[in-house]
Design an enzyme around this catalytic site. Structure first.
Site, PDB file in Angstrom:
ATOM      1  CD  GLU A   5      38.311  34.945  35.351  1.00 56.10           C
ATOM      2  OE1 GLU A   5      38.706  34.283  36.338  1.00 56.10           O
ATOM      3  OE2 GLU A   5      38.730  34.734  34.211  1.00 56.10           O
ATOM      4  CB  CYS A  54      38.090  35.643  44.006  1.00 56.28           C
ATOM      5  SG  CYS A  54      39.328  36.245  42.848  1.00 56.28           S
TER       6      CYS A  54
END
Length: 455
Positions: free
Chosen positions: A209, A243
């Site tokens: 991720e 993010c």
């Protein structure tokens, strides 16, 4: 206890078969929920110490989201864990075919510092649901939260089932030299490459991720006030250290001035005349990252913000105009409270600009034009995103969350978490009533029959 000893202890625990019992998994998920609720104040306080997150933001983005995920997983895990019967080809007459999900074994979960509690525990939920034993490695940058994670896991879970290993880069390297059955990593692209290289040596499957420059596209003829509110919230949540935060704005030339005016007003509405005094505005994680972000303020023209304070690790919510793709602020993911603006004239120009760079983790589009929405959805690869909002797509247990290309591989949340930490074992059960001899040698005069069966 040294790393090798913990891994051996977990392998022994896994091999005793307890985690294969779905009722055991549910029991452990309930214990995890109770542990989080019992330590809620300590967790929120640690998040405040690490990142100056308000208790509201800490609960919204790190605690509440996990409790919802656990409840959903407890409700669904029995059905997820069942063997699923699938069709069987006619060539396997009187057979039955199944897909049986089974745990990988001992998994390593490496978490980042920006959402240090949520991004450690969310993958753990999937690992437990799938029946694995887990070693958690929280970030050393978010020291207070890492300490809380270490304490509450140690006090409530058998180390053979879930263990926490603290430390910095040296510990990370030692962990990656070990042989795990699965590695789940959340963090930067450069470190993700290191993790994948280490995993390749043992042929260990990975989920990465990562991140990237996630565009926020603002079309013309929209409600700029509403768009400004949702963009400002998504960008400056956790001081931009998210993010999936909007990394930069691509704004239609007819909308730009009005949107900037509205964003200025919304920033003031959210954080007051002096965001430094706001109890709701977080801080940068450390001086290293503050210095990196401060250097990006030399790009373009600052329209809003720009103030920094090294002592308090503060960077004001900042909007920058007249930015080009050659500026340093556009070179890599910003990961901070700096929002550059680039204007455009038509949607084809947007598609060309975004596709000329790496595939982003997220994409946001504010538009009421169905044709433009379809063009963006159909012509730009990205991990996931929202139309007329930011960030919130990752908060649904009904959709997988993950990147594509350099923004990551694999996904999780809800059933996707269970699937990520499960191997799909295919099983065909053959009948003993008949044994069709067509498949056995000698093959003389059998080819035409085979072609008819397998056409």
């Amino acid at each position: 206890m040294v790393i090798k000893d913990i891994i051996k202890k977990q392998r022994d625990y896994f091999n005793n078969g307890r985690t294969r019992d779905v009722d055991f998994r549910i029991e452990q998920l309930r214990l995890l929920k109770k542990t989080i609720k019992d330590n809620e104040d300590k967790i929120l306080n640690a998040l405040n110490k690490d990142l100056k997150k308000s208790y509201f933001e800490g609960y919204e983005t790190e605690v509440g989201i996990l409790l919802e995920e656990i409840d959903y997983t407890i409700k669904k895990v029995k059905s997820w864990a069942k063997s699923k019967r699938v069709k069987t080809p006619i060539t396997h007459f009187l057979s039955r075919s199944y897909i049986h999900p089974e745990p990988y074994g001992v998994v390593l979960i490496m978490a980042p510092w920006n959402y240090p509690f949520q991004l450690t525990i969310a993958p753990l939920i999937g690992a437990i649901a799938a029946g694995n034993c887990s070693i958690l490695k929280p970030s050393e940058y978010s020291n207070y939260t890492s300490e809380i994670i270490y304490n509450i896991i140690k006090e409530n879970f058998d180390e053979g089932f879930v263990a926490v290993i603290k430390g910095g880069r040296e510990v990370n390297e030692k962990l990656l030299n070990e042989n795990f059955d699965y590695i789940f990593f959340t963090g930067s692209i450069p470190v993700g490459k290191i993790v994948m290289e280490a995993a390749a040596k043992n042929l260990t499957p990975v989920t990465l991720e990562l991140g990237g420059k996630s565009p926020c596209i603002v079309d013309k003829d929209i409600d700029t006030k509403l768009a400004a509110r949702r963009i400002v919230w998504g960008k400056f949540l956790n001081a931009g250290q998210t993010c999936v935060a909007p990394d930069y704005l691509l704004v239609h030339e007819d909308t730009k001035d009005k949107l900037i005016k509205d964003m200025k007003e919304i920033i003031n509405e959210f954080y007051g005349d002096n965001p430094k005094e706001s109890p709701d505005y977080p801080r940068i994680i450390n001086k290293k990252h503050l210095d990196r972000l401060s250097n990006l303020l030399n790009s373009g023209n600052i329209l809003v913000g720009g103030e920094t304070d090294k002592e308090s690790l503060y960077i004001e919510p900042t909007i920058i105009d007249n930015v080009s793709w050659e500026d340093s602020v556009m070179a890599d993911e910003i990961f901070g409270p700096i929002l550059p603006i680039i204007e455009y004239r038509n949607i084809e120009e947007v598609i060309e600009m975004v596709n000329s760079y790496y595939k982003p983790l997220a994409l946001y589009l504010f538009s009421n034009n169905k044709l433009n929405i379809d063009k963006i959805k159909g012509n730009i690869p990205f991990g996931g995103g929202c139309i007329n909002d930011t960030i919130v797509h990752l908060a649904s247990p009904y959709m997988p969350f993950g990147g594509v290309g350099s923004s990551g591989m694999g996904s999780y949340h809800g059933k996707a978490s269970f699937d990520t930490f499960s191997h799909k074992k295919s099983i065909l059960k053959k009948s003993n009533l008949f044994d069709i001899k067509l498949r056995y040698p000698p093959y003389k005069n059998k080819l035409n029959i085979l072609k008819k069966l397998m056409k």
